[in-house]
Motif scaffolding. Sequence first.
Motif, PDB file in Angstrom:
ATOM      1  N   VAL A 112       0.854  -1.184   0.000  1.00 46.71           N
ATOM      2  CA  VAL A 112       0.000   0.000   0.000  1.00 46.71           C
ATOM      3  C   VAL A 112       0.892   1.237   0.000  1.00 46.71           C
ATOM      4  N   ARG A 160      -4.932  -1.151  -6.568  1.00 47.82           N
ATOM      5  CA  ARG A 160      -5.417  -1.962  -5.459  1.00 47.82           C
ATOM      6  C   ARG A 160      -6.563  -1.217  -4.792  1.00 47.82           C
ATOM      7  N   ARG A 179      -9.456  -1.132  -1.559  1.00 41.00           N
ATOM      8  CA  ARG A 179      -9.754  -1.649  -0.223  1.00 41.00           C
ATOM      9  C   ARG A 179     -11.212  -2.055  -0.189  1.00 41.00           C
ATOM     10  N   TRP A 228      -6.968  -5.129   1.216  1.00 32.54           N
ATOM     11  CA  TRP A 228      -6.579  -4.586  -0.087  1.00 32.54           C
ATOM     12  C   TRP A 228      -6.534  -5.702  -1.118  1.00 32.54           C
TER      13      TRP A 228
END
Length: 136
Positions: free
Chosen positions: A46, A80, A82, A88
């Motif tokens: 992330v 990506r 969430r 994720w």
Amino acid sequence: MKKAIVAGTLALASAATCMIALAPAASAAPDACVTSTLTTGGREGVGTIVRKSSTSTCSDLNLTYADDKTSVGFDQYAGRLRNSSGVWDTCNAGYIGVSDGTYPVDRYLPCTDVLDNTPFTVASYFNGGDTVRIVH
């Protein structure tokens, strides 16, 4: 009298045509999109977290700029998202190989059909810390 009516009708039709021709064209979706600059996370990681714009007409994440800070000017990038559980997930496009540079909207789509306000990030396959621009 008939000539005057016909002439008046033609003048109105001509004026209406000119007004239509001068009216601004409807905005294309990319004009209504939002641009965010992010720092990437490492593989499956992330980086900078941004929320998908709720005011934009764009439903996709468009990678329009990449600058690989730690390699030879090339990396692979994945969008990506969430999910509602806070996990994720890498988007279906997976990792897309991109050289450093600027790209047009709709060329590289890390994620498609993203809902408004969904948190997203971008991961780099080889290493994090790159700069990318996402139009959304």
